[in-house]
Design a protein around this motif. Structure first.
Motif, PDB file in Angstrom:
ATOM      1  N   ASP A   1       0.860  -1.172   0.000  1.00  0.00           N
ATOM      2  CA  ASP A   1       0.000   0.000   0.000  1.00  0.00           C
ATOM      3  C   ASP A   1       0.901   1.229   0.000  1.00  0.00           C
TER       4      ASP A   1
ATOM      5  N   THR B   1       0.525   4.346   2.652  1.00  0.00           N
ATOM      6  CA  THR B   1       0.935   4.079   4.038  1.00  0.00           C
ATOM      7  C   THR B   1       2.325   3.465   4.113  1.00  0.00           C
TER       8      THR B   1
ATOM      9  N   HIS C   1       3.158   0.422   3.644  1.00  0.00           N
ATOM     10  CA  HIS C   1       3.018  -0.820   4.408  1.00  0.00           C
ATOM     11  C   HIS C   1       2.774  -1.957   3.432  1.00  0.00           C
TER      12      HIS C   1
END
Length: 135
Positions: free
Chosen positions: A72, A75, A77
């Motif tokens: 992602d 983010t 992450h």
């Protein structure tokens, strides 16, 4: 491998438009592909459905090792799933299928379900990180 981490990775993949698949032939020449559908099959298996390009399929004939990167970007992450392909199954075919065209490198005409045995899940991000399993 923590089963919860694998399920977190699959959930993140479901929220992304696509994720990346890395394969390599026997000589180690890498190839990247993208897919958008992954699902849990068991505690250490995932199924990936896609119209895989010839490069991915040719590599998997020679070398069953595979990596998925689910990330992602906003983010920063993500996860890297490592493992090997246990099976490939045709699940859909274009109308007017011409096998000689697919072998010649034209656009894929068969949607394939790839069954991957996941052996390791690591954190993935653009920021500095270690290749360890997320906690």
């Amino acid at each position: 491998m923590n089963d919860n981490v694998l399920h977190d990775a699959i959930n993140l993949a479901g929220k992304q438009e696509y994720f990346f698949i890395a394969t390599a032939d026997n000589a180690g020449t890498p190839h990247m592909a993208a897919a958008s559908r992954v699902r849990a099959v068991s505690d250490d298996q995932v199924g990936i459905d896609a119209w895989f390009c010839p490069g991915t399929l040719e590599n998997l004939e020679q070398n069953k090792n595979i990596a998925l990167v689910i990330w992602d970007q906003p983010t920063d992450h993500g996860y890297q799933l490592l493992g090997f392909v246990e099976s490939l199954e045709d699940i859909a075919m274009m109308n007017g299928y011409a096998p000689e065209q697919q072998r010649a490198g034209a656009l894929p005409q068969v949607e394939i379900r790839l069954l991957m045995r996941v052996t390791n899940v690591m954190a993935f991000s653009n920021a500095p990180h270690s290749d360890t399993e997320p906690q």
